[in-house]
Write a protein that holds these residues in place. Structure first.
Motif, mmCIF file in Angstrom:
data_model
loop_
_atom_site.group_PDB
_atom_site.id
_atom_site.type_symbol
_atom_site.label_atom_id
_atom_site.label_comp_id
_atom_site.label_asym_id
_atom_site.label_seq_id
_atom_site.Cartn_x
_atom_site.Cartn_y
_atom_site.Cartn_z
ATOM 1 N N ASN A 44 0.812 -1.219 0.000
ATOM 2 C CA ASN A 44 0.000 0.000 0.000
ATOM 3 C C ASN A 44 0.846 1.269 0.000
ATOM 4 O O ASN A 44 0.320 2.369 -0.120
ATOM 5 C CB ASN A 44 -0.969 0.016 1.186
ATOM 6 C CG ASN A 44 -0.274 -0.119 2.540
ATOM 7 O OD1 ASN A 44 0.873 0.300 2.715
ATOM 8 N ND2 ASN A 44 -0.958 -0.717 3.507
ATOM 9 N N THR A 45 2.147 1.122 0.143
ATOM 10 C CA THR A 45 3.035 2.280 0.262
ATOM 11 C C THR A 45 4.371 1.976 -0.406
ATOM 12 O O THR A 45 4.862 0.847 -0.320
ATOM 13 C CB THR A 45 3.308 2.614 1.739
ATOM 14 O OG1 THR A 45 2.087 2.615 2.467
ATOM 15 C CG2 THR A 45 3.964 3.982 1.879
ATOM 16 N N GLN A 46 4.958 2.989 -1.053
ATOM 17 C CA GLN A 46 6.285 2.834 -1.642
ATOM 18 C C GLN A 46 7.130 4.056 -1.302
ATOM 19 O O GLN A 46 6.628 5.184 -1.289
ATOM 20 C CB GLN A 46 6.210 2.667 -3.165
ATOM 21 C CG GLN A 46 5.429 1.458 -3.635
ATOM 22 C CD GLN A 46 6.065 0.134 -3.223
ATOM 23 O OE1 GLN A 46 7.272 0.063 -3.009
ATOM 24 N NE2 GLN A 46 5.248 -0.906 -3.111
ATOM 25 N N THR A 47 8.400 3.821 -1.044
ATOM 26 C CA THR A 47 9.330 4.904 -0.732
ATOM 27 C C THR A 47 10.088 5.301 -1.990
ATOM 28 O O THR A 47 10.665 4.452 -2.675
ATOM 29 C CB THR A 47 10.324 4.474 0.360
ATOM 30 O OG1 THR A 47 9.584 4.125 1.532
ATOM 31 C CG2 THR A 47 11.279 5.607 0.698
ATOM 32 N N LEU A 48 10.081 6.590 -2.285
ATOM 33 C CA LEU A 48 10.619 7.106 -3.544
ATOM 34 C C LEU A 48 11.766 8.083 -3.328
ATOM 35 O O LEU A 48 11.819 8.799 -2.334
ATOM 36 C CB LEU A 48 9.520 7.835 -4.320
ATOM 37 C CG LEU A 48 8.317 7.031 -4.790
ATOM 38 C CD1 LEU A 48 7.221 7.970 -5.279
ATOM 39 C CD2 LEU A 48 8.729 6.079 -5.911
ATOM 40 N N ALA A 49 12.667 8.105 -4.311
ATOM 41 C CA ALA A 49 13.666 9.178 -4.512
ATOM 42 C C ALA A 49 14.818 9.175 -3.518
ATOM 43 O O ALA A 49 15.558 10.157 -3.433
ATOM 44 C CB ALA A 49 12.993 10.553 -4.522
ATOM 45 N N ILE A 50 15.031 8.069 -2.793
ATOM 46 C CA ILE A 50 16.103 8.049 -1.794
ATOM 47 C C ILE A 50 17.467 8.343 -2.427
ATOM 48 O O ILE A 50 18.288 9.053 -1.859
ATOM 49 C CB ILE A 50 16.135 6.695 -1.067
ATOM 50 C CG1 ILE A 50 14.864 6.500 -0.248
ATOM 51 C CG2 ILE A 50 17.343 6.615 -0.140
ATOM 52 C CD1 ILE A 50 14.780 5.151 0.430
ATOM 53 N N PHE A 51 17.712 7.775 -3.614
ATOM 54 C CA PHE A 51 19.009 7.951 -4.284
ATOM 55 C C PHE A 51 18.839 8.604 -5.651
ATOM 56 O O PHE A 51 19.595 8.326 -6.580
ATOM 57 C CB PHE A 51 19.716 6.598 -4.422
ATOM 58 C CG PHE A 51 19.889 5.880 -3.115
ATOM 59 C CD1 PHE A 51 20.644 6.441 -2.094
ATOM 60 C CD2 PHE A 51 19.285 4.658 -2.884
ATOM 61 C CE1 PHE A 51 20.806 5.796 -0.878
ATOM 62 C CE2 PHE A 51 19.439 4.004 -1.671
ATOM 63 C CZ PHE A 51 20.194 4.578 -0.666
ATOM 64 N N SER A 52 17.870 9.504 -5.770
ATOM 65 C CA SER A 52 17.478 10.030 -7.081
ATOM 66 C C SER A 52 17.941 11.452 -7.349
ATOM 67 O O SER A 52 17.425 12.100 -8.259
ATOM 68 C CB SER A 52 15.946 9.969 -7.218
ATOM 69 O OG SER A 52 15.477 8.658 -7.114
#
Length: 226
Positions: A44-52
């Motif tokens: 239900n959840t995703q983590t984005l852009a940590i290394f972006s």
């Protein structure tokens, strides 16, 4: 009796189930299938852009958000939420090349090369300035996006830097801890052992070096505290 564990977010009273999602690392024609697989795995959840960072700012001051706009919209359209990260654990190669002072100096007093992650000097003013700029830009752009449920700040703080700036900050920290009294520091560290006694604050360095120069245990402990 009031609920001691209120919902994390209005309209989202669930445990977050998902993981780090890095769609910038593969082709956009895979993204729709990603959504399908998330459904099958009951995410239900995703983590984005940590290394972006480089995909958000490929050149200094030029931002590219189209791909992140698209991903956040897709997550929202499929009923998922996003944990949006600041990408500050992985600055772009152009930044390391143009501003090498942001890179950490190891215990051997050699500045590291670009690469890996969490490889920055956290006291470097330029790194702080650039981190503040990218974080502010992300916040202003996505603060009202319906998919956003949580902010993820940095990634896995750790490690240390032995550059001159950090050395000076460490000495200042020690001065404050020992009330500016070098005799108190010498007594606390038992620096008389092996002739390690300091006669000036500028003589103090962070522990390290190839031959185990961190023989003063009190100094090593305070460096870790610092």
């Amino acid at each position: 009796m009031p609920n001691p564990f209120p919902p994390l977010h209005p309209g989202f009273p669930h445990f977050m189930h998902g993981g780090d999602y890095n769609p910038d690392q593969w082709l956009p024609d895979v993204w729709d299938d990603d959504m399908r697989l998330m459904r099958l795995s009951h995410c239900n959840t995703q983590t984005l852009a940590i290394f972006s960072w480089v995909h958000l700012e490929p050149e200094e001051g030029r931002y590219t958000f189209d791909w992140l706009d698209s991903i956040l919209d897709k997550l929202n359209d499929h009923g998922y939420k996003a944990v949006l990260a600041t990408p500050t654990a992985a600055p772009p190669a152009w930044m390391s090349r143009r501003y090498p002072e942001i890179l950490r100096v190891g215990a051997n007093r050699v500045r590291r090369l670009h690469g890996n992650r969490v490889n920055t000097c956290l006291t470097a003013p330029l790194y702080r300035e650039k981190s503040r700029a990218i974080a502010t830009t992300l916040a202003e752009r996505y603060k009202d996006h319906p998919a956003l449920v949580v902010w993820h700040v940095f990634n896995e703080y750790g490690g240390d830097c032995h550059c001159d700036r950090c050395q000076n900050a460490f000495r200042g920290w020690l001065r404050a801890k020992f009330g500016g009294d070098l005799d108190r520091l010498n007594a606390a560290y038992w620096t008389a052992f092996w002739g390690h006694t300091y006669t000036d604050w500028e003589q103090i360095e962070s522990p390290g070096g190839p031959y185990g120069e961190d023989a003063i245990n009190g100094l090593t402990l305070d460096w870790k505290r610092f």
